[in-house]
Design a protein around this motif. Sequence first.
Motif, short mmCIF file in Angstrom:
data_model
loop_
_atom_site.label_atom_id
_atom_site.label_comp_id
_atom_site.label_asym_id
_atom_site.label_seq_id
_atom_site.Cartn_x
_atom_site.Cartn_y
_atom_site.Cartn_z
N ALA A 1 12.34 64.52 -18.95
CA ALA A 1 12.66 63.98 -20.27
C ALA A 1 11.86 64.70 -21.35
O ALA A 1 10.76 65.21 -21.10
CB ALA A 1 12.37 62.49 -20.31
N ASP B 1 23.61 61.04 -20.76
CA ASP B 1 23.27 61.92 -19.65
C ASP B 1 22.15 61.37 -18.78
O ASP B 1 21.72 62.03 -17.83
CB ASP B 1 22.85 63.30 -20.18
N LEU C 1 20.73 61.11 -26.13
CA LEU C 1 20.34 61.48 -24.78
C LEU C 1 20.87 60.51 -23.72
O LEU C 1 21.03 60.88 -22.56
CB LEU C 1 18.81 61.54 -24.67
N LEU D 1 12.27 61.73 -27.57
CA LEU D 1 13.09 60.84 -26.75
C LEU D 1 13.55 59.63 -27.55
O LEU D 1 14.73 59.26 -27.54
CB LEU D 1 12.29 60.39 -25.53
N GLN E 1 16.00 60.41 -30.49
CA GLN E 1 17.33 60.85 -30.08
C GLN E 1 17.88 60.00 -28.92
O GLN E 1 18.72 60.45 -28.15
CB GLN E 1 17.27 62.32 -29.65
#
Length: 433
Positions: free
Chosen positions: A126, A142, A139, A132, A135
């Motif tokens: 990650a 996925d 993300l 992280l 976004q």
Amino acid sequence: MTAARAGRHAVGVAAAAGAAAVVALAVVWGARLLDDGAELFLSAPPFAGEWVWRWPAGLWVAVLLAIAIAVWWPVAVERLPWRAVLVASAAVSFVWTAVLAASGGIDGLSAPLVTRFEYLPYAREAPPPGELLSQWSVLLPDAPTHVQGHPPGSLLVFMGLDRLGIGDLSVAIIVLLAGASAAAASLVALDRLAGRAAARRAAAFAGLAPAVVWAGTSVDGMAMGVTAWAVAAGAAAATADDRTVAAGAGAVAGLLAAALLTMTYGAPTLLGPLWALAVWTALRRRPWPIVAASAGLLVPVGALALPGFDWAAGFSATHDAYRAGVAAVRPGGYFLVANLAAVTVAAGPATVAGAAVLRDRRAWLLVGGALAGVVIADVSGLSKGEVERIWLPLVPFLVIASCSLRGRVARRGWLAAQLAIGVVLQAWLRSPW
């Protein structure tokens, strides 16, 4: 055994038998639905997993340990100093859970945490925490299944453990320790509310429910520990006479409750015992613990919001995805019953028997709060299946209903039943966790 105690024992046995009938109904009904082609997405309803009998050599170790615990532990909790009981309850829970999980090999401790559906593999690739969180919505598609269905709190914990260079087995042990600590936390809460004698009786069962077969190898076991300590802090805040102590404990309860909010969108129902304590505290006109808890509640959630994570938006997106996925085809009527059957097995017959004869009103604050969480989660339709894992944080506060079980011989018998079910589940149910 006195006539009154014999009568309570008979009521408890009858309640456990009734609960067993509900479980049998859920098993038979689920099997028939599968035969008819229903889409349950479960191969061993009411549980996730498959019915596959296996008896590795390590389970003989579990059997010997279960005998030792059933004989020795109910006596130990009566005689040990109270602080030793708390430490030992977590230690015994940890050892019992670890022995069951590792009965087929030491890899059994860590293997469920490193599948393609879990946090740990994703944590190793990650992006940095700030990126992280900012976004998250981009993300998420996925990410593995369990990451998609939860806020980022647990993922951040695993990212931190990975950055420290902690390996799979050590991570599994940390998860085990967090879950096992719930035994001590639930006893702290019961001691503060219902007294030391009740807490000692419950200590014979704390952390030893059949739920350990799921708690030891799933991230929800870690959430169970966080929840239990939030409730323990809440109980300390609600019963403290000193305002400073009450406010401090309340702030800790709020911080831990907020930590749970960052780990699961189901936190509002899983914190049922804490809400029960909050209502009781408000009715007693003791506002300072609630004010302090409310302030503490803002810190972890706010810390995730600053980089851009929106908890409400995440919950809404997860809710919509769930409704559009398996929830759309899983039959609601069946899971109303199956969910209750699954959590009944997780909590064990001693819990059912204890609840049937529990008369202590303050103990009912915790047990009733946990039951309310179960009922609300069940009727909401947001938990169709897999609740043996999802509802783990409620189990410690269901199990303390066992404080109503009197007599050393009776407690040994009920404890043996709890441990035996754990062994049978470990041998028979091939769970994904």
